[in-house]
Write a protein that holds these residues in place. Sequence first.
Motif, mmCIF file in Angstrom:
data_model
loop_
_atom_site.group_PDB
_atom_site.id
_atom_site.type_symbol
_atom_site.label_atom_id
_atom_site.label_comp_id
_atom_site.label_asym_id
_atom_site.label_seq_id
_atom_site.Cartn_x
_atom_site.Cartn_y
_atom_site.Cartn_z
ATOM 1 N N ALA A 21 64.650 18.406 8.533
ATOM 2 C CA ALA A 21 63.611 18.819 7.595
ATOM 3 C C ALA A 21 63.402 17.769 6.509
ATOM 4 C CB ALA A 21 63.976 20.160 6.962
ATOM 5 N N LEU A 22 64.481 17.050 6.137
ATOM 6 C CA LEU A 22 64.379 16.058 5.084
ATOM 7 C C LEU A 22 63.832 14.731 5.597
ATOM 8 C CD1 LEU A 22 67.688 16.677 3.104
ATOM 9 C CD2 LEU A 22 65.367 17.376 2.480
ATOM 10 N N ALA A 23 63.871 14.520 6.906
ATOM 11 C CA ALA A 23 63.364 13.269 7.466
ATOM 12 C C ALA A 23 61.843 13.251 7.370
ATOM 13 C CB ALA A 23 63.802 13.137 8.922
ATOM 14 N N THR A 24 61.297 12.175 6.838
ATOM 15 C CA THR A 24 59.851 12.054 6.693
ATOM 16 C C THR A 24 59.253 11.411 7.936
ATOM 17 O OG1 THR A 24 60.026 11.854 4.289
ATOM 18 C CG2 THR A 24 57.992 11.064 5.311
ATOM 19 N N ILE A 25 58.207 12.035 8.464
ATOM 20 C CA ILE A 25 57.503 11.493 9.621
ATOM 21 C C ILE A 25 56.246 10.774 9.151
ATOM 22 C CG2 ILE A 25 56.285 12.045 11.762
ATOM 23 C CD1 ILE A 25 57.982 14.542 11.976
ATOM 24 N N HIS A 26 56.060 9.555 9.619
ATOM 25 C CA HIS A 26 54.800 8.854 9.408
ATOM 26 C C HIS A 26 53.970 9.046 10.678
ATOM 27 C CE1 HIS A 26 55.815 6.989 5.602
ATOM 28 N NE2 HIS A 26 57.012 6.731 6.093
ATOM 29 N N ILE A 27 52.832 9.671 10.529
ATOM 30 C CA ILE A 27 52.057 10.029 11.716
ATOM 31 C C ILE A 27 51.246 8.865 12.256
ATOM 32 C CG2 ILE A 27 51.909 12.447 11.015
ATOM 33 C CD1 ILE A 27 49.004 11.874 10.183
ATOM 34 N N VAL A 28 51.039 7.826 11.445
ATOM 35 C CA VAL A 28 50.206 6.710 11.883
ATOM 36 C C VAL A 28 50.979 5.808 12.838
ATOM 37 C CG1 VAL A 28 48.794 6.741 9.789
ATOM 38 C CG2 VAL A 28 50.872 5.337 9.864
ATOM 39 N N ASP A 29 50.240 5.127 13.698
ATOM 40 C CA ASP A 29 50.844 4.136 14.580
ATOM 41 C C ASP A 29 51.068 2.814 13.855
ATOM 42 O OD1 ASP A 29 50.887 5.775 16.913
ATOM 43 O OD2 ASP A 29 48.746 5.413 17.190
ATOM 44 N N TYR A 30 50.214 2.513 12.892
ATOM 45 C CA TYR A 30 50.288 1.251 12.158
ATOM 46 C C TYR A 30 50.194 1.539 10.668
ATOM 47 C CZ TYR A 30 49.037 -0.404 16.816
ATOM 48 O OH TYR A 30 49.008 -0.633 18.170
ATOM 49 N N ASP A 31 51.242 1.203 9.925
ATOM 50 C CA ASP A 31 51.243 1.430 8.481
ATOM 51 C C ASP A 31 50.226 0.552 7.771
ATOM 52 O OD1 ASP A 31 53.239 3.357 8.556
ATOM 53 O OD2 ASP A 31 54.831 1.860 8.475
ATOM 54 N N ALA A 32 50.197 -0.712 8.136
ATOM 55 C CA ALA A 32 49.301 -1.664 7.476
ATOM 56 C C ALA A 32 48.309 -2.214 8.494
ATOM 57 C CB ALA A 32 50.100 -2.802 6.852
ATOM 58 N N PRO A 33 47.033 -1.882 8.345
ATOM 59 C CA PRO A 33 46.033 -2.412 9.285
ATOM 60 C C PRO A 33 45.871 -3.915 9.128
ATOM 61 C CG PRO A 33 44.955 -1.309 7.451
ATOM 62 C CD PRO A 33 46.430 -1.038 7.309
ATOM 63 N N ASP A 34 45.469 -4.588 10.205
ATOM 64 C CA ASP A 34 45.211 -6.018 10.117
ATOM 65 C C ASP A 34 43.807 -6.312 10.642
ATOM 66 O OD1 ASP A 34 45.333 -6.134 12.973
ATOM 67 O OD2 ASP A 34 47.510 -6.292 12.853
ATOM 68 N N ALA A 35 43.425 -7.570 10.543
ATOM 69 C CA ALA A 35 42.058 -7.955 10.916
ATOM 70 C C ALA A 35 41.776 -7.709 12.391
ATOM 71 C CB ALA A 35 41.829 -9.422 10.564
ATOM 72 N N ALA A 36 42.825 -7.685 13.203
ATOM 73 C CA ALA A 36 42.635 -7.475 14.638
ATOM 74 C C ALA A 36 42.282 -6.035 14.973
ATOM 75 C CB ALA A 36 43.897 -7.902 15.391
ATOM 76 N N ARG A 37 42.482 -5.133 14.000
ATOM 77 C CA ARG A 37 42.184 -3.728 14.230
ATOM 78 C C ARG A 37 41.206 -3.278 13.147
ATOM 79 N NH1 ARG A 37 45.081 -1.391 17.767
ATOM 80 N NH2 ARG A 37 44.453 0.634 16.969
ATOM 81 N N PRO A 38 39.904 -3.460 13.383
ATOM 82 C CA PRO A 38 38.905 -3.111 12.359
ATOM 83 C C PRO A 38 38.934 -1.627 12.033
ATOM 84 C CG PRO A 38 37.850 -3.517 14.487
ATOM 85 C CD PRO A 38 39.275 -3.956 14.618
ATOM 86 N N ALA A 39 38.811 -1.338 10.733
ATOM 87 C CA ALA A 39 38.834 0.061 10.292
ATOM 88 C C ALA A 39 37.530 0.755 10.650
ATOM 89 C CB ALA A 39 39.078 0.123 8.785
ATOM 90 N N GLY A 40 37.630 2.029 10.937
ATOM 91 C CA GLY A 40 36.462 2.848 11.243
ATOM 92 C C GLY A 40 36.913 4.243 11.608
ATOM 93 N N MET A 41 36.167 5.243 11.197
ATOM 94 C CA MET A 41 36.520 6.625 11.482
ATOM 95 C C MET A 41 35.864 7.086 12.779
ATOM 96 S SD MET A 41 38.582 7.190 9.034
ATOM 97 C CE MET A 41 38.937 8.936 9.337
ATOM 98 N N VAL A 42 36.685 7.585 13.689
ATOM 99 C CA VAL A 42 36.227 8.050 15.001
ATOM 100 C C VAL A 42 36.594 9.518 15.146
ATOM 101 C CG1 VAL A 42 36.516 7.789 17.499
ATOM 102 C CG2 VAL A 42 36.433 5.761 16.023
ATOM 103 N N ARG A 43 35.718 10.272 15.763
ATOM 104 C CA ARG A 43 35.960 11.704 15.934
ATOM 105 C C ARG A 43 36.356 12.031 17.373
ATOM 106 N NH1 ARG A 43 32.211 16.039 17.293
ATOM 107 N NH2 ARG A 43 30.519 14.546 17.089
ATOM 108 N N LEU A 44 37.380 12.866 17.494
ATOM 109 C CA LEU A 44 37.803 13.435 18.768
ATOM 110 C C LEU A 44 37.909 14.938 18.572
ATOM 111 C CD1 LEU A 44 38.911 12.909 21.686
ATOM 112 C CD2 LEU A 44 41.183 12.886 20.653
#
Length: 217
Positions: A21-44
């Motif tokens: 319960a005390l362990a924190t989960i980071h749900i993201v695959d990448y904490d810090a985005p880089d130029a190779a992965r352009p930001a954008g919101m996509v809907r599923l």
Amino acid sequence: MVASQLPMTAKEAFNAVTEFALATIHIVDYDAPDAARPAGMVRLSTPDTEELTAELDGATEYLGVPADEILLAALARTIAKTLGDGTVLVDVASERGSLLDAVPLVCATTQQSDATDVLRGVHHALASATESAADGMSEAYFNYLGEVPDDSVPVPVQETPPGLGHALEMRVYRTADLVHIDWWYDTSHFEPYTVEELAEQFPRALYEMTTDALPAV
């Protein structure tokens, strides 16, 4: 020789539950985005079904708790099944009032907590949450809109991208007597398959909450 499997003592069981319960989960695959992965919101979207809507409505009446608590409990179970046990901080918006910051959602599989315990945990987490600004933004945002107008409005809610900057928004709303669930995610923080797995597992987790949880909140 295979070592014998001794049952855990009550203290060991308590320590095990406390540890995850005390362990924190980071749900993201990448904490810090880089130029190779352009930001954008996509809907599923999770497929809309009459069965899912009926299960949620029936459980709301049977369990005597608001729909957002059942949905959050299902989200907690979904994250546990998909990403592992632990605590995820979630910003929460619902019909109950203003945005709640960094609600600690304890995510546990069936081996750690049954459906009633998960639902009870969500109830108490929401009851003790505050509206004050937290330090930084949570990775996840649970946005329960309730009943919304149909497609006759100029910009339907399902077509409106998130504007608060979370890496993941789970948006739940009801139109035409059906519950709709959209997952908006930042492509610079997630691989598509991660969100696809969340969207696929969520109905199963919701059915577990609606069928196994008892009105003991």
